[in-house]
Design an enzyme around this catalytic site. Structure first.
Site, PDB file in Angstrom:
ATOM      1  N   SER A 119      -3.798 -10.434  -9.460  1.00 56.23           N
ATOM      2  CA  SER A 119      -4.526  -9.478  -8.810  1.00 56.23           C
ATOM      3  C   SER A 119      -6.234  -9.475  -9.549  1.00 56.23           C
ATOM      4  O   SER A 119      -6.231  -9.739 -10.607  1.00 56.23           O
ATOM      5  CB  SER A 119      -3.762  -8.205  -9.127  1.00 56.23           C
ATOM      6  OG  SER A 119      -5.005  -7.002  -8.465  1.00 56.23           O
ATOM      7  N   ASN A 160      -2.256   2.146   0.441  1.00 59.04           N
ATOM      8  CA  ASN A 160      -2.710   1.216  -0.736  1.00 59.04           C
ATOM      9  C   ASN A 160      -3.563   1.812  -1.560  1.00 59.04           C
ATOM     10  O   ASN A 160      -3.957   1.200  -2.705  1.00 59.04           O
ATOM     11  CB  ASN A 160      -3.703  -0.054  -0.216  1.00 59.04           C
ATOM     12  CG  ASN A 160      -5.005   0.539   0.347  1.00 59.04           C
ATOM     13  OD1 ASN A 160      -5.371   1.564   0.556  1.00 59.04           O
ATOM     14  ND2 ASN A 160      -5.780  -0.593   0.081  1.00 59.04           N
ATOM     15  N   ASP A 184      -7.456  -0.342   3.339  1.00 50.99           N
ATOM     16  CA  ASP A 184      -7.525  -1.631   3.982  1.00 50.99           C
ATOM     17  C   ASP A 184      -8.413  -1.777   5.366  1.00 50.99           C
ATOM     18  O   ASP A 184      -9.544  -2.641   5.220  1.00 50.99           O
ATOM     19  CB  ASP A 184      -6.298  -2.107   4.429  1.00 50.99           C
ATOM     20  CG  ASP A 184      -5.424  -2.602   3.137  1.00 50.99           C
ATOM     21  OD1 ASP A 184      -6.137  -2.806   1.968  1.00 50.99           O
ATOM     22  OD2 ASP A 184      -4.242  -2.636   2.945  1.00 50.99           O
ATOM     23  N   ALA A 236      -1.214  -5.181   7.327  1.00 53.67           N
ATOM     24  CA  ALA A 236      -3.054  -5.229   7.301  1.00 53.67           C
ATOM     25  C   ALA A 236      -3.514  -5.444   8.788  1.00 53.67           C
ATOM     26  O   ALA A 236      -4.443  -4.520   9.030  1.00 53.67           O
ATOM     27  CB  ALA A 236      -3.388  -6.546   6.847  1.00 53.67           C
ATOM     28  N   GLY A 276      -2.326 -11.134  14.526  1.00 52.66           N
ATOM     29  CA  GLY A 276      -1.129 -10.931  13.334  1.00 52.66           C
ATOM     30  C   GLY A 276      -0.449  -9.323  13.647  1.00 52.66           C
ATOM     31  O   GLY A 276      -1.159  -8.412  14.598  1.00 52.66           O
ATOM     32  N   ALA A 277       0.415  -9.063  13.126  1.00 49.66           N
ATOM     33  CA  ALA A 277       1.176  -7.637  13.470  1.00 49.66           C
ATOM     34  C   ALA A 277       1.649  -6.753  12.251  1.00 49.66           C
ATOM     35  O   ALA A 277       2.676  -6.079  12.465  1.00 49.66           O
ATOM     36  CB  ALA A 277       2.483  -7.673  14.826  1.00 49.66           C
ATOM     37  N   GLY A 278       1.270  -7.239  11.217  1.00 46.34           N
ATOM     38  CA  GLY A 278       1.676  -6.821   9.954  1.00 46.34           C
ATOM     39  C   GLY A 278       1.099  -5.488   9.575  1.00 46.34           C
ATOM     40  O   GLY A 278       0.427  -4.782  10.357  1.00 46.34           O
ATOM     41  N   SER A 298      -8.138  -7.030  -8.982  1.00 47.58           N
ATOM     42  CA  SER A 298      -8.654  -5.628  -9.092  1.00 47.58           C
ATOM     43  C   SER A 298      -8.840  -5.138 -10.320  1.00 47.58           C
ATOM     44  O   SER A 298      -9.859  -4.391 -10.507  1.00 47.58           O
ATOM     45  CB  SER A 298      -7.471  -4.739  -8.339  1.00 47.58           C
ATOM     46  OG  SER A 298      -7.322  -4.807  -6.796  1.00 47.58           O
ATOM     47  N   LYS A 347       3.652  -0.811   0.010  1.00 49.45           N
ATOM     48  CA  LYS A 347       2.762   0.069   0.749  1.00 49.45           C
ATOM     49  C   LYS A 347       3.257   1.130   1.549  1.00 49.45           C
ATOM     50  O   LYS A 347       2.813   2.100   1.984  1.00 49.45           O
ATOM     51  CB  LYS A 347       1.759  -0.613   1.605  1.00 49.45           C
ATOM     52  CG  LYS A 347       0.885  -1.547   0.622  1.00 49.45           C
ATOM     53  CD  LYS A 347      -0.280  -2.187   1.439  1.00 49.45           C
ATOM     54  CE  LYS A 347      -1.181  -3.046   0.509  1.00 49.45           C
ATOM     55  NZ  LYS A 347      -2.351  -3.710   1.487  1.00 49.45           N
TER      56      LYS A 347
END
Length: 274
Positions: A20, A90, A105, A132, A128-130, A22, A69
Site C-alpha cells: 500500500s 473503503n 472510490d 470498483a 468490469g462488474a466488480g 496510502s 470492503k
C-alpha cells in the site's frame, strides 16, 4: 513528524497491505498541513477483530481495502447514503465513538475525470462488474453520465446493470467506438501482465477519454495505446489520490494537499519502477 499523547492514529485495514502507498501519502499530508496524526498499515485477515480493535483503541478512522470492503459494513454503526447504495465501504470515520462508513472510490474517479472532461450527459462505458465498477458507475450516474456496463461475465454484468438501472453489453459485443468515455475497472494490464488490454485498440477513437484505474504500471498498455491514437488519458494515480484526499478531509476537517499527495505517490511508483 512529532508523535505525542495527542497524536491521532489512522490506518489501512486489509489483507495483504504491504504494497500500500496510502501510509506514505497520508503521513506526508498530515505533516504538511500540521495535523497531529499518524497513518499505519494493518494486515488484518479477520476484519471483525480489526474493527473491534480500532474501536477499542480509538482510531480516528481508517481505510478499508481488499478483501474487506463488503464484510466491514455490518460491523459499522452507520453508512453514508452513497456507501449504502454502492454496497461497499473503503473509508471509516470515528465520530465520537460511532463508526461511519463511506465510499470514496467513485468520488475519486469522478474528480479525476472532471480534471480532463465533463461527465454530465456523456456516454460512459465501464469495463468490469466488480466493486470498483459499482462505485464508479454509481457516482458517475449521480453526476448525470449515461452508463453502459461492459463485462466478460454476462451474469455479473447483467446483475450490476440491473442494480444501477443501466444498459449492459457483453465484452464480446463491445465493438463500436460510440462512447465519450471508456473506463477500465478490471485488473487487465496490471503488473505482471502488462501486455494485456481489456478492449481492442479499434475501440480507442481519438475523440474519447480513456481512464484506467490500474496504476502499476504507471502507464498501462491501454493508456499507451489510447495516447498514441490521440485520446485524452486519465491514469489510476489520479483516482487513487482523489479518493485519499476525500478520506483526509473527512478525518481532519482540513483541505487536502492534493498536488503534494500526487507527487509522493508518483515518486514512490517511480522508485518501484526503477
Amino acid at each position: 513528524m512529532n508523535i505525542d499523547t495527542n497524536t491521532r492514529l489512522y490506518g489501512i485495514l486489509g489483507h495483504p497491505v504491504s504494497h500500500s502507498l496510502s501510509p506514505a501519502m497520508h503521513n506526508r499530508a498530515f505533516a504538511t498541513t500540521g495535523y497531529n496524526g499518524v497513518y499505519l498499515a494493518f494486515d488484518v485477515p479477520d476484519i471483525r477483530a480489526g474493527v473491534s480493535g480500532g474501536r477499542a483503541l480509538g482510531l480516528g478512522g481508517w481505510s478499508v481495502t481488499i478483501p474487506h470492503k463488503v464484510a466491514v459494513i455490518p460491523l459499522l454503526d452507520d453508512l453514508d447514503p452513497a456507501a449504502r447504495q454502492i454496497g461497499a465501504v473503503n473509508t471509516v470515520v470515528n465520530q465520537e465513538g460511532r463508526l461511519i462508513g463511506y465510499n470514496s472510490d467513485g468520488l475519486g474517479a469522478v474528480a479525476a475525470l472532471k480534471e480532463q472532461c465533463p461527465v454530465e450527459e456523456r456516454s460512459v462505458a465501464v469495463i468490469g462488474a466488480g466493486g470498483a465498477a459499482r462505485a464508479i458507475a454509481f457516482c458517475l450516474k449521480a453526476e448525470g453520465a449515461r452508463i453502459t456496463i461492459v463485462n466478460r461475465s454476462v451474469d455479473r454484468g447483467e446483475a450490476l446493470a440491473r442494480d444501477l438501472d443501466v444498459p449492459f453489453l457483453p465484452l464480446a459485443e463491445f465493438n463500436k467506438p460510440v462512447y465519450h468515455v471508456l473506463i477500465n475497472t478490471t485488473a487487465v494490464g496490471m503488473t505482471p501482465h502488462t501486455d494485456a488490454m481489456p478492449v481492442a485498440e479499434r475501440m480507442l477513437a481519438p475523440e474519447i477519454t480513456v481512464m484506467d484505474i490500474v496504476y502499476t504500471p504507471l502507464e498501462t498498455r491501454l493508456l499507451k495505446a489510447a495516447a498514441q491514437r490521440g485520446c485524452t488519458v486519465v491514469d489510476g494515480v489520479a483516482m487513487f489520490v482523489y479518493q485519499g484526499a476525500f478520506q483526509f478531509e473527512r478525518w481532519t476537517g482540513l483541505k487536502a494537499p492534493v498536488n503534494l499527495m500526487r507527487d509522493i505517490v508518483m515518486h514512490l511508483l517511480g522508485k518501484r519502477h526503477d
